[in-house]
Motif scaffolding. Structure first.
Motif: not given
Length: 128
Positions: A44-46, A49-50, A69, A74, A103-104, A106-107
């Motif tokens: 997973f690349d936050p 993804a964002l 980050y 983030f 998203l939630w 991992r973030i």
């Protein structure tokens, strides 16, 4: 010939030192969460993804800078079109992901910072 020998003497130690320098991947950069490719071949690349999430939800004429980050959160600066009318801070609330968003997984925290008419407005903190 003498110049070539002098050049080799000067460049020789530097060349061998450069060859021995370890390579660093992007995952080794400070302030970037560690991603172990051995555990998950498609980690997973936050940041990606964002960027993808916001690009799908921003109105026409709006654009977001690359996420940053820092301190476990983030943050993203969202530039609002000059022709738009309204309250930029309340507009950021509409961009927060829904509680059921993947998203939630991992973030934990996303901070959206509106930039409107070249002026920063109060940010909105999105939490699950």
């Amino acid at each position: 010939m003498r110049g070539c020998a002098l050049a080799l003497l000067l460049l020789g130690p530097a060349g061998s030192a450069l060859a021995q320098a370890p390579m660093q991947s992007l995952g080794d950069l400070p302030a970037r969460p560690y991603i172990n490719p051995d555990v998950d071949p498609y980690p997973f690349d936050p940041f990606l993804a964002l960027r993808t999430y916001l690009s799908q939800r921003l109105p026409a004429g709006w654009w977001a800078r690359d996420p940053a980050y820092d301190a476990g959160a983030f943050s993203v600066v969202v530039n609002i079109a000059e022709s738009w009318k309204g309250n930029p801070t309340s507009a950021m609330l509409q961009l927060c992901p829904q509680p059921s968003s993947t998203l939630w997984d991992r973030i934990q925290i996303i901070e959206l910072k509106p930039m409107y008419h070249k002026t920063p407005w109060p940010s909105v903190t999105c939490r699950r």
